[in-house]
Design an enzyme around this catalytic site. Sequence first.
Site, PDB file in Angstrom:
ATOM      1  N   GLU A 110      88.603 159.446 -56.581  1.00 52.94           N
ATOM      2  CA  GLU A 110      89.416 160.660 -56.639  1.00 52.94           C
ATOM      3  C   GLU A 110      90.891 160.326 -56.876  1.00 52.94           C
ATOM      4  O   GLU A 110      91.573 161.007 -57.642  1.00 52.94           O
ATOM      5  CB  GLU A 110      89.223 161.478 -55.361  1.00 52.94           C
ATOM      6  CG  GLU A 110      87.837 162.114 -55.290  1.00 52.94           C
ATOM      7  CD  GLU A 110      87.614 162.896 -54.016  1.00 52.94           C
ATOM      8  OE1 GLU A 110      87.570 164.135 -54.091  1.00 52.94           O
ATOM      9  OE2 GLU A 110      87.491 162.263 -52.940  1.00 52.94           O
ATOM     10  N   GLU A 130      79.553 160.485 -52.008  1.00 52.11           N
ATOM     11  CA  GLU A 130      79.693 161.275 -50.782  1.00 52.11           C
ATOM     12  C   GLU A 130      78.407 161.988 -50.380  1.00 52.11           C
ATOM     13  O   GLU A 130      78.095 162.124 -49.196  1.00 52.11           O
ATOM     14  CB  GLU A 130      80.825 162.309 -50.941  1.00 52.11           C
ATOM     15  CG  GLU A 130      82.227 161.737 -50.849  1.00 52.11           C
ATOM     16  CD  GLU A 130      82.772 161.230 -52.175  1.00 52.11           C
ATOM     17  OE1 GLU A 130      83.973 160.968 -52.262  1.00 52.11           O
ATOM     18  OE2 GLU A 130      81.984 161.068 -53.138  1.00 52.11           O
TER      19      GLU A 130
END
Length: 256
Positions: A110, A130
């Site tokens: 990210e 995730e």
Amino acid sequence: MSHLKFINHEIADGVATLTFNRPKHNVLNIEMMNELNGQLETLANDGSLKCVVLAAEGPSWCAGVEVADHRPEMVDEMIATFNRIFELTRRMPVPTIAAVHGACLGGGMEVAIACDIIVASPKAVFGQPEIKLGFFPPYAAIRLPELVGPARAVEICTTGRRYKADDAHRMGLVAHLSGEDDFSDTVDGIVGEIKACSPLIIRLNKRAVNAHLGLDFKKALSGVSDLFLNTLMKTEDTLEGIKSFEEKRRPVWKNR
């Protein structure tokens, strides 16, 4: 080069290099993220800055955010600190480059995709794993559709798959893929092209792109024309660029 606990900082010739250094895999914890945010805040106010490079020590670029910081009693602070990275990166007035040489996963990916340009070595690996721990990547859910389209973004987030550097390059996630032995040269080449330009005009180029995102075409064209005619054309550096071209010499930038 100055050292914080987890971030090494160097600035030379208008180029700031922030190097992650939290062995072994540069996993982001709240303290490390606060150090990064502090550096980004300072750099945003440096009028001589031309670009920012995010690099890393060790075998991984950044393998994610500390799982312990996701506990319910920590998660509010973690997300607020994590989100600050993306707010500051988005507001950075000069180009940002993620120089990714190893694992770039979860929150690390990210941070990389928040940058304007990703340069990857062949050994770089990207992924949003995730989902395998029962989470989703909040910033990636916003940013990935801009980079690779919503369908591919859903695939990345819901499979948790790891992508090799060449796969990430083909899908448009990675801007530049280096060879086996010329990673530093590839990064330096891009930085060198940016570094040759006026800090002020670098900022105006990035502003011309970002200030008109999402506007309808007529408003965007009007806005970018106004920026060109009433800001750019009133700078000394644009006039110097014209003059140097006519005189067949290198421009001498004044940053004004």
